[in-house]
Design an enzyme around this catalytic site. Structure first.
Site, PDB file in Angstrom:
ATOM      1  N   TYR A  76     -19.474 -21.396  10.015  1.00 21.74           N
ATOM      2  CA  TYR A  76     -19.688 -22.647  10.770  1.00 21.74           C
ATOM      3  C   TYR A  76     -20.811 -22.550  11.790  1.00 21.74           C
ATOM      4  O   TYR A  76     -21.288 -23.556  12.294  1.00 21.74           O
ATOM      5  CB  TYR A  76     -18.405 -23.035  11.520  1.00 21.74           C
ATOM      6  N   GLY A  91      -7.744 -25.620  13.692  1.00 19.97           N
ATOM      7  CA  GLY A  91      -6.318 -25.278  13.767  1.00 19.97           C
ATOM      8  C   GLY A  91      -6.175 -23.819  14.176  1.00 19.97           C
ATOM      9  O   GLY A  91      -7.048 -23.006  13.857  1.00 19.97           O
ATOM     10  N   GLN A  99      -9.882 -15.560   8.018  1.00 22.16           N
ATOM     11  CA  GLN A  99     -10.801 -16.330   8.861  1.00 22.16           C
ATOM     12  C   GLN A  99     -11.007 -15.691  10.244  1.00 22.16           C
ATOM     13  O   GLN A  99     -11.790 -16.209  11.052  1.00 22.16           O
ATOM     14  CB  GLN A  99     -10.273 -17.758   9.036  1.00 22.16           C
ATOM     15  N   THR A 123       0.124 -27.318  12.037  1.00 17.37           N
ATOM     16  CA  THR A 123       1.304 -28.135  11.732  1.00 17.37           C
ATOM     17  C   THR A 123       2.132 -27.421  10.674  1.00 17.37           C
ATOM     18  O   THR A 123       1.661 -27.223   9.551  1.00 17.37           O
ATOM     19  CB  THR A 123       0.893 -29.529  11.192  1.00 17.37           C
ATOM     20  N   ASP A 205     -12.548 -11.254 -37.499  1.00 15.01           N
ATOM     21  CA  ASP A 205     -13.332 -12.264 -36.780  1.00 15.01           C
ATOM     22  C   ASP A 205     -14.397 -12.841 -37.712  1.00 15.01           C
ATOM     23  O   ASP A 205     -15.591 -12.634 -37.527  1.00 15.01           O
ATOM     24  CB  ASP A 205     -13.978 -11.584 -35.551  1.00 15.01           C
TER      25      ASP A 205
HETATM   26  C1  SPV Z   1     -16.016 -13.049 -29.037  1.00 15.97           C
HETATM   27  O1  SPV Z   1     -15.423 -12.593 -28.055  1.00 15.97           O
HETATM   28  O2  SPV Z   1     -15.425 -13.466 -30.029  1.00 15.97           O
HETATM   29  C2  SPV Z   1     -17.476 -13.139 -29.034  1.00 15.97           C
HETATM   30  C3  SPV Z   1     -18.276 -12.158 -28.303  1.00 15.97           C
HETATM   31  O3  SPV Z   1     -17.992 -14.000 -29.703  1.00 15.97           O
HETATM   32  S1  SPV Z   1     -18.698 -10.905 -29.403  1.00 15.97           S
HETATM   33  O4  SPV Z   1     -17.472 -10.239 -29.807  1.00 15.97           O
HETATM   34  O5  SPV Z   1     -19.576 -10.004 -28.697  1.00 15.97           O
HETATM   35  O6  SPV Z   1     -19.365 -11.480 -30.546  1.00 15.97           O
HETATM   36 MG    MG Z   2     -16.775 -14.751 -31.193  1.00 14.39          MG
END
Ligand code: SPV
Ligand code: MG
Length: 432
Positions: A76, A91, A99, A123, A205
């Site tokens: 501040y 306050g 703080q 309060t 994946d």
């Molecule tokens: C994921 O987490 O699915 C990603 C990142 O796409 S990587 O695994 O690096 O592709």
């Molecule tokens: Mg991915």
């Protein structure tokens, strides 16, 4: 001339204690409210539910307030020096806790300009944080949640995102807070990773877990949390389907989609062997980005383009060309991916991209270059850091060791001291 009294306020939830405070202030003279910006608030606690503009409108409707000024720092003393009020009101709850140091600094500054500190008793039984908790418990609506990520990007030095693959990991991200150097340190958002969501389902994946299934997983997480979520959409799928995907994501309250510029059968980018993986053409991927931008109903929903040039052994020149094109097509941020063990690639990209007139906030995923510190990413112009797979990687060995321990000992006794008690799990999940 009337004396001036300065009152710093966040006003996330306007309540009776604020009115008491302002009534007292108005007795001293002309009331200046230093309204804390999102940035100022995020320096010491979670970003408020309402934006600065919304909070400004609320405060400007109060007849006890004569003037509102922007309080852009948690410190501040900057505004005290600027506005030189005769009084500063706060306050007395800031005498302890995080703080405390700031209070001392304020007292010193006020002394220098011969102004007085007025502290009024806190309060009891009413606090913004508690009201906020009650509201959060009742849930956050999708529209509000979508916007939080953009506000965080605009107000924090870096937005910290952690992978979440189910509701439990979502809750851990939601509730784990540390106090570091007097500041509250926590993750800002969740990453719905294609890798960990697929792995959790025992699948590779490679997009074999389809978007419907991915959305069911993220809805589970969104049901019990309030933080924003970023969706890993692989390459976004077919362009003809993108508008439906965006509709579903927005309806769920997802804040951003990240699409990578690859085509063909999806392969995780961290595989060393990227044989067969191909990069999309700039024009075709730009069309996908445009499609996202034109499909979204909420302009705060972010389209993030992920560049795979480094993954496919192309250089910084290719990455830059793509970044400029994707930015021109409407991407709100650029994820520059790398599977190197150091930051050379991404920092050389960042250095050049920062100079571009098409510069957009950059996103880093430090999975292989995990020794980089957030402060270095900030220094190099990154605005989002995604820890993309760490909760799953932490959970897997812990679970495997539990299995082994029971098998070895023929009982679970030896495991007890390494796992949390049942009572803790029961209490972790609230039933109200
Ligand atoms: C994921 O987490 O699915 C990603 C990142 O796409 S990587 O695994 O690096 O592709
Ligand atoms: Mg991915």
């Amino acid at each position: 001339m009337k004396k001036k009294i300065y009152v710093p306020l966040a006003i996330d939830v306007l309540h009776s204690a604020h009115i008491n405070l302002l009534k007292k202030a108005s007795k001293y003279g002309y009331v200046i409210v230093g309204l804390l910006t999102d940035k100022a608030i995020s320096e010491y606690k979670q970003i408020p539910m309402l934006s600065y503009q919304e909070r400004f409108k609320i405060v400007s409707g109060l007849k006890l307030v004569n003037q509102i000024v922007e309080q852009d720092h948690w410190d501040y003393t900057i505004n005290i020096k600027k506005y030189k009020p005769d009084y500063f009101l706060h306050g007395d709850d800031w005498k302890n806790g995080i703080q405390k140091t700031l209070r001392k600094k304020v007292i010193k500054t006020l002394k220098n300009i011969k102004s007085k500190l007025i502290e009024i008793p806190y309060t009891k039984n009413i606090s913004s944080s508690e009201i906020k908790l009650k509201i959060e418990k009742a849930g956050i609506n999708s529209e509000n949640r979508i916007s939080v990520l953009k506000r965080l990007i605009n107000s924090k030095p870096i937005v910290k995102v952690l992978e979440s693959h189910n509701s439990l990991t979502g809750l851990i991200i939601e509730n784990t807070k540390l106090v570091k150097n007097k500041y509250i340190n926590e993750f800002d958002a969740m990453w719905s990773s294609s890798l960990t969501d697929s792995a959790t389902k025992g699948k590779p994946d490679n997009s074999s877990v389809d978007f419907s299934s991915r959305i069911i997983s993220l809805n589970d997480m969104l049901d019990v949390t309030t933080k924003p979520l970023i969706f890993d959409a692989d390459n976004g799928g077919q362009i003809e389907h993108i508008s439906y995907l965006i509709r579903s994501l927005e309806r769920s309250g997802v804040s951003a989609i990240i699409m990578e510029d690859k085509i063909g059968l999806k392969k995780n980018s961290l595989f060393l062997n990227q044989k067969g993986a191909k990069q999309d053409s700039i024009s075709s991927f730009s069309k996908k980005i445009k499609k996202v931008v034109n499909s979204r109903k909420n302009s705060d929903f972010l389209a993030i383009a992920r560049i795979e040039s480094f993954i496919l052994n192309k250089g910084v020149k290719d990455a830059l060309k793509r970044a400029n094109a994707y930015s021109k097509a409407g991407a709100d941020a650029i994820l520059i991916h790398s599977k190197e063990k150091n930051t050379k690639q991404i920092f050389s990209f960042a250095k050049e991209f920062k100079k571009s007139k098409y510069f957009k906030p950059m996103v880093a995923v430090p999975s292989t270059y995990s020794n980089v510190r957030e402060k270095e990413l900030i220094k190099n112009g990154f605005k989002i850091v995604i820890y993309a797979n760490h909760l799953l990687r932490a959970a897997y060995p812990a679970m495997e060791n539990a299995v082994k321990s029971i098998l070895i000992n023929g009982r679970s006794y030896e495991l007890e001291r390494k796992i949390i008690p049942i009572s803790k799990i029961i209490n972790l999940i609230k039933n109200d």
